[in-house]
Design an enzyme around this catalytic site. Structure first.
Site, short mmCIF file in Angstrom:
data_model
loop_
_atom_site.label_atom_id
_atom_site.label_comp_id
_atom_site.label_asym_id
_atom_site.label_seq_id
_atom_site.Cartn_x
_atom_site.Cartn_y
_atom_site.Cartn_z
N CYS A 101 -19.43 -53.30 22.23
CA CYS A 101 -18.23 -54.04 22.62
C CYS A 101 -18.59 -55.04 23.72
CB CYS A 101 -17.17 -53.07 23.12
SG CYS A 101 -15.72 -53.87 23.80
N ASP A 145 -19.37 -49.92 18.84
CA ASP A 145 -18.38 -50.12 17.78
C ASP A 145 -19.06 -49.86 16.44
OD1 ASP A 145 -15.84 -50.82 18.81
OD2 ASP A 145 -16.60 -52.78 19.40
N GLU A 149 -14.06 -60.28 15.67
CA GLU A 149 -13.86 -61.57 14.99
C GLU A 149 -15.18 -62.35 14.91
OE1 GLU A 149 -11.94 -60.43 17.47
OE2 GLU A 149 -9.83 -60.57 16.85
#
Ligand SMILES: [Ca+2]
Ligand SMILES: [Ca+2]
Ligand SMILES: [Ca+2]
Ligand SMILES: [Ca+2]
Ligand SMILES: [Ca+2]
Ligand SMILES: [Ca+2]
Ligand SMILES: [Ca+2]
Ligand SMILES: [Ca+2]
Ligand SMILES: [Ca+2]
Ligand SMILES: [Ca+2]
Ligand SMILES: [Ca+2]
Ligand SMILES: [Ca+2]
Ligand SMILES: [Ca+2]
Ligand SMILES: [Ca+2]
Ligand SMILES: [Ca+2]
Ligand SMILES: [Ca+2]
Lengths: 151, 151, 151, 151, 151, 151, 151, 151, 151, 151
Positions: free
Chosen positions: C49, C56, C91
């Site tokens: 992260c 993650d 993203e």
């Protein structure tokens, strides 16, 4: 909920009032001559973490062999709703529900499972069990009761 | 959560405080040159019924195509936690979440689904959608997002 | 992996070395006369992260219509392994994988989905898509690719 | 995590720092008068293969009957995160986790399952179990706990 | 299989012989006046990797709209068995099956999907499609046909 | 249910009375400025076969885009309970529910599915749909809504 | 695979050569002081029917409690690959795998399941088990391990 | 079944007699003013292979938009039972059922799917469709209807 | 249903009449020399709540080892239909069905499970069991039989 | 099927002839020194109801520990096909299959389950079991084997 309570419902408030006024109720067991098992699942348990105050969510699963009493379901639902604003750990919540129901019903046997949602990437389920002295009747196998998890 | 907030955490209270102090935050979109889709699911939405005060539970499912901003996830989680003590209908909760996120992010397209738990033996899901003028990029098919139902 | 690399493997190290030395490879498309679809799933994507440094986890799902090249699978696996120590947002990771593969392969059409594990009780999936000018061939419907979730 | 640690968080680093500084913590068991079972699942275990250095992934499933202590969940999560850069076999990882938790908690009974992802087309799950002398209370049936596999 | 072949079966060999001698057969379409769809799944495709010689496994899924001919199923099964000792890539195998069936049957429309088992932790599915000039009848939606995967 | 009705509940009878006295109620739509979709499932529909008098069982699934009104859920549940003693065919029941709700609510669009349990080894689902003149907003794809069946 | 073998790999052949040269290998058990269970699944077993020569497919599932040795996984995979060209019945294949592994490892307990694909519309699973004299430790319940079947 | 037939039932024979005497029956459509869809599934179709005489099994799935008539379900079930002793191919059975129902009912639109059980390791589904001239009403998406398969 | 009853069927009424006239029937056990188990599920039980009169729904699951008699299935179905207008609690309904069947059949062993639909957000299953003196034959494990729930 | 039978196959008839001429065959057990379990499922059993003549459908599930013989699978399939035109009850069919196989094979232990499709809204499964004197080896747990049902 008594008849009286029902007649004084305040719109937009009576749910909150019922939860606050609720007491767990016992009803007579219609078949005390037989050892039989009642299995209950209540998927919308929520309380607050005693450490942080953040909300926790769980499904409570109850199995029991009634003696003279069975639990009245609406009072049980309201009892469970009553944890919404309490700060309590996973272990204590599960054991407290078991203690309260054993006190109320004096069952021959009872097991409570608290199947909590994942927190910090860890899934937790707590199983607590009570057995009356000398009881030796049916007792469902020790397995997982999982609601809403992929287990 | 700012550094400052973090340093003044009161044990047993800081979660409640964070939820109360929270404001939805936008972060810059790292790839605004592309129409891409963000899909979010938040399974622990709970609010109070505006009619009775009894608790309601839902999963909130959000799909959007960001323009200049993406939503910051921790602030979104706390924003959703903030409905815990509000009395609001299924239709209004879903539309309000959509309105708040559209105002914050100005997305190219967004859809919010409020997948509510069964009440009175009826299952309800609300779908509300926003589309910016002239947008014609990707848009996931209109389907069900079901959590904890057998559909 | 070349023959040379293979001969100098250091026990307990060569996996780490292969990942560091890897470059995405393209192979010739055996059937460029046809618009056909390749569907790939890579369930063990992990990165860090960018905000906290915590790990993650995601499944990366890739659909594409090749033009002159297809991606070589072992180099793709090592490329994905290469994110293990990078700090990158959901993203940005999804869009970067799409950008790198589009640059390498020049596909007629490609979509990348980053299906991330739940964090802070929020489930995130990112969908990013590329289409070459004038392409109008097959394009799988826009749907969810879920690994290890109950959706 | 202590208050002090929390105040010195370096953005983009504090997750890594927390994992490095972490020590497994025990908390007092709120109900030591009862034999009850705690079930935990931690789906994002990753370590490095001792033979090749390639990453391995597993879900760790823990069942135990606490005696005087329960494990604190955040310290457990960070402990599990701590395997990320260790080279360790499937058998040794599962047994080591069991050994560390038995040493910390002194439970009445504990079982650890390491449910590893497929490697070389072989699926592996390791089950290791500890029982304190003279313990004869509840012990969930010996079954599979599978997360993210098709079993 | 002709009557003649059947009479000379060598125990322990005739399966191998039938596969070697097989030729894909077409039968007349009983309803050529209608555009209808035939859907076939063949779950036990196996071939050898062109790079390493290790075995690969897949399910082959075929959808087509017949014109004058339908494929005879036993010859199709033996044709698929015939890939057992061939070294061929995922892309080439799928496209070759499509080419061979289009040559044999001259269908109005056909799609072949090669749903390959995971290799190096990557799942691959290849979709290849043929459409006869001017055909505009039914064509099942472009979706996944998954056998033995969790998709 | 009005306040008045609630105050005169006869124990053991008030459910029957509420069903008999019920009228479908409309409530104002809180967000009439937006085309959004309400999805409802009511799994405990039962009526009597018009031919034999034997009981039939179904799940009723309703999707609609409200205009000025939304349906009140308790009155809808009681309306559905009211079919318990009616003799009506699958086709007529589904169409009648659609007609009654269109008359009450004047929706922009509505679809009702009657998902009936198997009878004589045949499974039946009826789909009936209404669309207001000039409506062109969201309309969920035409798919199956199955409750308790293996479809 | 030794370093030497690795250096002489023939492109397009080395997989076939490795399978032919393979011998099942035992590695030292890292925790012989404990009775623990190893569960393995190998979904791509294929052999030839001893009666017809047609290919058969199965998943091999192995559970065992190691004594001084554990099986090395790559050699196990190659051993299983080695059945590809053997003509052997379902019963004999399952018992042979058990015999070979018991001879190699001298386990405290072992069970092998051969979960064969349907043939002639009959599904077959074979379970064979070995137990060392005086062993009384953990032994998973006798249940089905199903891969790719609907059981 | 007429009243007369019912009165002369021979114990142990009347089912066979009803199947032999059955004729598909049409009933009036109660809502011909609306284009609505009837979905039917009949999971116990069985016939005999025209080539070998061995039994075949299928689920028949029917979707249609009625015009003046709907099919009577008991006569449909008996009609399907009537294939038990017929030798007919997959393609011909599906098309014949469609032809017979179109002739009987004159529907606005109809699709029949014959979802046959695996034979020779191949799964077959046949889809055949009829549309009346100028019909442009609802038509469920073209998808798979699978009963008893793992697809 | 007797022959006589069958000949006097009133259209639109005979189902109601059959349910009213029905008596549970026993048939001779064809294999009384063996202890074998009959498992029955009846998913469309409905009755009325004794407190409110609102409808309740359940699946009744019966397991038994017959002695001299087996239950006739049509009379059992009609017996279950006969609860449609009775006001009876979950516990009493389950125990009454067990009592009636034990009286009729004198089985060696019998268990009845009443798997009730959710009410007030609580799921209830009741298990009641009978065993004849000295019986020690097969008895299926004590597990959940869930129909239409997500458990 | 003998070589001779095979040479006289009549096209369009040989399946019917093989079923008529079939006799259950035993083959030698390749590993009689071990108690191992064979599990078989045959999903396409169909017979006729002894009361009405209507067709019934079931899956037959067989578990056994062979002694000197195993059952030959093609003869078993044809034996099961042979019930297609017999009128026999659920209980008698299951017990007869057990009796025939025990007579043929003399197994150490065997259980047959007849998992019948729903009739009159009731699902039936029959379990019948045989155990040779003094046998005490493995015996799979008493559970449901369900094919094509929602259990
Ligand atoms: Ca949960
Ligand atoms: Ca679960
Ligand atoms: Ca829900
Ligand atoms: Ca769902
Ligand atoms: Ca996931
Ligand atoms: Ca796994
Ligand atoms: Ca696969
Ligand atoms: Ca699948
Ligand atoms: Ca249904
Ligand atoms: Ca299988
Ligand atoms: Ca499986
Ligand atoms: Ca099928
Ligand atoms: Ca299906
Ligand atoms: Ca239920
Ligand atoms: Ca179920
Ligand atoms: Ca079945």
């Amino acid at each position: 909920m008594s008849e009286e309570q029902q007649q004084t419902r305040v719109p937009g408030r009576y749910g909150l009032d019922e939860i606050a006024a609720n007491r767990l109720e016992a009803w007579p067991n219609p078949n005390p001559e037989r050892d039989y098992v009642v299995h209950l699942e209540i998927p919308e348990f929520t309380c607050l973490c005693p450490r942080s105050g953040f909300p926790d969510f769980a499904t409570i699963v109850i199995d029991y062999v009634p003696d003279r009493s069975v639990v009245e379901l609406k009072s049980l639902k309201l009892y469970i709703n009553g944890y919404r604003d309490r700060q309590i750990s996973h272990e204590a919540a599960t054991n407290t529900i078991l203690n309260d129901l054993v006190t109320l019903l004096g069952p021959r046997w009872m097991r409570v499972a608290g199947d909590f949602n994942v927190r910090g990437n860890i899934k937790t389920i707590i199983f607590a069990e009570y057995v009356a002295p000398n009881y030796s009747g049916p007792r469902p196998e020790y397995r997982r009761h999982m609601t809403g998890s992929s287990l």
